[in-house]
Structure formats: C-alpha cells, structure tokens
Design a protein around this motif. Structure first.
Motif, PDB file in Angstrom:
ATOM      1  N   ILE A 179      43.065  43.290  30.945  1.00 48.56           N
ATOM      2  CA  ILE A 179      43.472  43.021  32.335  1.00 48.56           C
ATOM      3  C   ILE A 179      42.258  43.089  33.251  1.00 48.56           C
ATOM      4  CG2 ILE A 179      44.940  43.727  34.264  1.00 48.56           C
ATOM      5  CD1 ILE A 179      46.562  42.941  31.833  1.00 48.56           C
ATOM      6  N   ASN A 180      42.004  42.002  33.968  1.00 50.74           N
ATOM      7  CA  ASN A 180      41.012  42.031  35.046  1.00 50.74           C
ATOM      8  C   ASN A 180      41.763  41.938  36.361  1.00 50.74           C
ATOM      9  OD1 ASN A 180      38.830  41.841  36.755  1.00 50.74           O
ATOM     10  ND2 ASN A 180      38.464  39.673  36.315  1.00 50.74           N
ATOM     11  N   ALA A 181      41.860  43.064  37.055  1.00 48.18           N
ATOM     12  CA  ALA A 181      42.558  43.097  38.340  1.00 48.18           C
ATOM     13  C   ALA A 181      41.577  42.985  39.502  1.00 48.18           C
ATOM     14  CB  ALA A 181      43.367  44.387  38.451  1.00 48.18           C
ATOM     15  N   GLY A 182      40.404  42.419  39.222  1.00 52.66           N
ATOM     16  CA  GLY A 182      39.386  42.279  40.262  1.00 52.66           C
ATOM     17  C   GLY A 182      39.515  40.988  41.040  1.00 52.66           C
ATOM     18  N   ASP A 183      38.742  40.903  42.136  1.00 47.67           N
ATOM     19  CA  ASP A 183      38.738  39.730  43.009  1.00 47.67           C
ATOM     20  C   ASP A 183      37.298  39.441  43.399  1.00 47.67           C
ATOM     21  OD1 ASP A 183      39.200  37.691  44.779  1.00 47.67           O
ATOM     22  OD2 ASP A 183      40.105  38.957  46.328  1.00 47.67           O
ATOM     23  N   HIS A 184      36.826  38.218  43.068  1.00 48.50           N
ATOM     24  CA  HIS A 184      35.443  37.852  43.406  1.00 48.50           C
ATOM     25  C   HIS A 184      35.353  37.012  44.672  1.00 48.50           C
ATOM     26  CE1 HIS A 184      36.740  34.131  41.593  1.00 48.50           C
ATOM     27  NE2 HIS A 184      36.797  34.651  40.386  1.00 48.50           N
ATOM     28  N   GLY A 185      36.492  36.659  45.259  1.00 51.73           N
ATOM     29  CA  GLY A 185      36.479  35.962  46.538  1.00 51.73           C
ATOM     30  C   GLY A 185      36.215  34.468  46.456  1.00 51.73           C
ATOM     31  N   ARG A 186      36.039  33.914  45.261  1.00 48.34           N
ATOM     32  CA  ARG A 186      35.804  32.476  45.119  1.00 48.34           C
ATOM     33  C   ARG A 186      37.131  31.768  44.824  1.00 48.34           C
ATOM     34  NH1 ARG A 186      30.283  31.623  44.063  1.00 48.34           N
ATOM     35  NH2 ARG A 186      29.164  33.492  44.781  1.00 48.34           N
TER      36      ARG A 186
END
Length: 403
Positions: A179-186
């Motif tokens: 699970i990648n629950a991150g956000d890179h904003g792109r």
C-alpha cells in the motif's frame, strides 16, 4: 570480509543505497557509483555531502558506464577494487552485470528480476528463465549472488521465511500487500522507472494458488485491505517477482500479491494500454522514425526521483500469513510502515525508493561482514532472516508483527 562497493544505477533507489552505505562506510570501504549519465552519479555524491552521510572520510566517486557492456563493467570493478556490486540499474542489465561479477569474483546483489526488453510476462517461474540457469555457474565459482534484495521482492521474502521458521508449523497462504498511501501532487506519475512499472502490468497476472500457476488479467481481481496506519485501501491482485521464488522454495500452496492503485492510475493506464502506447515493440511514424511507444511515454512522464521533495504520506507493505501452529489456526501480519517525508529528509528520496534501497544496502553490509557471503546464488528466503531483519530495524525499516 569484503570491502569496496560499486553501485550500478543512479536513480532514486541508487541514491538510497549510496546514502545508507555512506553512513556505514567504515564497514563498506570505498563507494563508487556508475551510470550512463555521469551527472546523475555526481548529483548523488553532492546529496551525500549535503546530508553529511559519510561516517568516516573515504572514497566516493562517480563513473560513466554502459552496464550492458560486460567488458567495461569488468574493467570498472577491477579498477575500483570493488568486492561487492549492488545492481540497481534497469532490470535489462542484470545478466550482463552478473557476468561481470563472475569474471571478477565480486559479490552480486540486485533488487528485481531480469527482463528481456522485447518480452513481457514470460512463462513462470520467472527466475527460472534467466537467473536460476546460472546457479551452477555461481556455485562453481564460489560467487555470492543474492537476488531480489529490495522490499518486494526482498523484505517480504524474509518475512515469509521468518514465518515458516518461527511462527507456523504449516503455512496455508501468504498474501503480500503493498500500500502506498502517499501523495506526490502530480496529475500522473510512477514511483519508479515508468518503463519497468508499466511492463509489470501489461501482461498476464500470475499468482500461485492451489499449488499451481493461475492467470488473470490486470485489474480483474480487487480486494480492500485494512492495513495499519494507512487504513482501508483498494488493491488489485497482480504478478510480482517474489511469487516466482517463494512458490518454488517454501512449499506454500497459495501466494498472492496485492498492490494499491488510485482510480486515476487505473484510468490512465487503461487508456494508454488501449491506445497501444504501452507497447514495448518498435513502430514507425509517418515520417519514418522508429520509436518504441513505451519509451515515448516514459520520456514525457516525470522522473520518479523528481517526486521526492513534495511527497507526503506513508507506505505500508507486509505479508499476511495464515496457517497452523501447535494444532491451532493462526494469522499474522508482518509489515513495515515508512514515511515519504522522513525518507526525503534523511536521504533525499521518496519512500518507495527508500523501502527498496535500504534492504539492498543491508544485504551489501551482511555480505561485507560475512554473514550472508554464502558463495552461491540465493533468493532472500534461502537465507537466515533474523540478521537481515534485525539490521533493517537498526537502519530505518523496522518490522512490526500483528497477531
């Protein structure tokens, strides 16, 4: 004891490996970084200087190298007196780098399975197509070659080995959940090399069920998992490297891999695939130019390493293992939670690169000390899991266990 490290590749994962080994360069010795693009190596070296990662003064140098050129790689290994090579370049160079290690006696470490650029989703088990064909060659040469030493594959293999050795008398299933629950904003980007990322998902989805290979289409089977810290997330069953070794080495009848994808990722991927833009086969334009659609898509997407400064959120990756202990059913989750921002602050890379790079560095350290200098080819589950997981606890990837 082995000293002096050559890192092949200069992307986000290589940056993590370089930083972590620099933090332990009293053990690792000289650190050399090689890539087609020398500037990328120099950027990593500058980052290590900015972060003050070098534990003691020592050699830290970049080199231009085409790792497909076995002769040039042999020459560089010898010139740098490197006894350990960590290959975190594109998966297409694995066999060439392994050949150079066999010629020089340098230990070999990689984080992903070898791929032929013109073939996608070959017949399983994938390791049998290239790597395992060279087992005898490695054993005869007394060469340590450790395969799939990232997180998945890598740490999840060690979790499975630990489960078998210490927690279960019989394992019925292993579900590997990423699970990648991150956000890179792109709007849209991939967390590692777009070409490798897309190739993983354009063919069949192979899983190991009821002691046999089972085929599905990508995004055909989905499931929601409620994981620690990141909470409920929709995942899709997909094929992945570790299934292809664990299925053959552990005697477990059911092994599946699940990865989280946003609705946007699924939509963009589907459109690109349906338009033929994810094809690995060359085509000619109306102007007579020969191009590979997948490489064109890669060229227009953001470099994954550029995502790191703005990445927020966490990852949670682990093995949900079900089976029997002392005659009673048991279910245990072995997992790690990592933070994108913390990874960037420490080594200048995002969390996906961090979770792949730290285990590769730990593997190199264990070869250097002799604990994992096994003088043969091995997947991570073939090796004692405790030294690896204990070291990861100390250097940035602590294991959590939930009954």
């Amino acid at each position: 004891m082995k000293k002096n490290l050559l890192i092949i590749g200069a992307g986000g994962v290589a940056q993590v490996v370089a930083h972590k080994c620099a933090q332990h360069n009293d053990l690792m010795g000289d650190i050399n970084i090689a890539s087609r693009t020398l500037r990328k190596c120099e950027d990593i070296i500058a980052s290590i200087g900015q972060k003050g990662s070098m534990k003691v003064p020592g050699v830290l140098k970049g080199h231009a190298l085409d790792a497909q050129n076995v002769g040039a790689t042999i020459e560089l290994i010898r010139a740098t007196k490197s006894q350990i090579v960590v290959n975190v370049g594109p998966a297409f160079v694995n066999m060439a780098v392994l050949s150079a290690c066999l010629a020089t006696g340098a230990a070999y470490v990689d984080t992903a399975i070898h791929e032929d650029p013109l073939k996608i989703c070959e017949t399983p088990p994938w390791y049998a197509n290239y790597e395992w064909k060279r087992r005898d060659e490695c054993e005869k040469a007394g060469l340590t070659a450790i395969l799939g030493a990232g997180f998945d594959p890598g740490v999840v293999n060690a979790y499975a080995a630990l489960a078998k050795a210490e927690y279960f008398d019989r394992i019925d299933s292993i579900d590997i959940i990423d699970i990648n629950a991150g956000d890179h904003g792109r709007y849209f980007a991939t967390n590692f090399d777009p070409e490798i990322n897309f190739r993983e998902f354009t063919g069949q989805v192979w899983s190991w069920q009821n002691n046999q290979w089972t085929s599905n289409k990508m995004f055909e089977v989905k499931k929601e998992w409620d994981m620690p810290v990141v909470g409920p997330r929709t995942t899709y069953m997909t094929g992945h490297d570790e299934i292809h070794s664990l299925s053959q080495n552990l005697g477990v009848p059911n092994i599946r891999f699940w990865m989280s994808f946003s609705e946007r990722y699924v939509t963009v991927f589907t459109v690109l695939k349906n338009l033929g833009l994810l094809s690995e086969q060359p085509i000619k334009t109306a102007e007579g130019l020969e191009v590979v659609p997948l490489k064109v898509v890669k060229a227009v997407l953001p470099d994954p390493s550029s995502l790191a400064p703005d990445y927020t959120g966490k990852t949670c990756i682990g093995d949900l293992v079900k089976g029997v202990k002392d005659g009673k059913e048991r279910e245990i989750l072995f997992y790690n939670v990592s933070d994108h921002k913390a990874a960037y602050e420490e080594v200048g890379s995002q969390g996906i690169s961090y979770t792949a790079g730290v285990p590769a560095a730990a593997t190199a350290m264990l070869i250097a000390t002799g604990e994992w200098d096994v003088r043969r080819m091995a997947n991570i589950e073939d090796l004692p899991p405790r030294p690896f997981l204990d070291l990861l606890d100390k250097i940035g990837l602590p294991t959590q266990i939930r009954e």
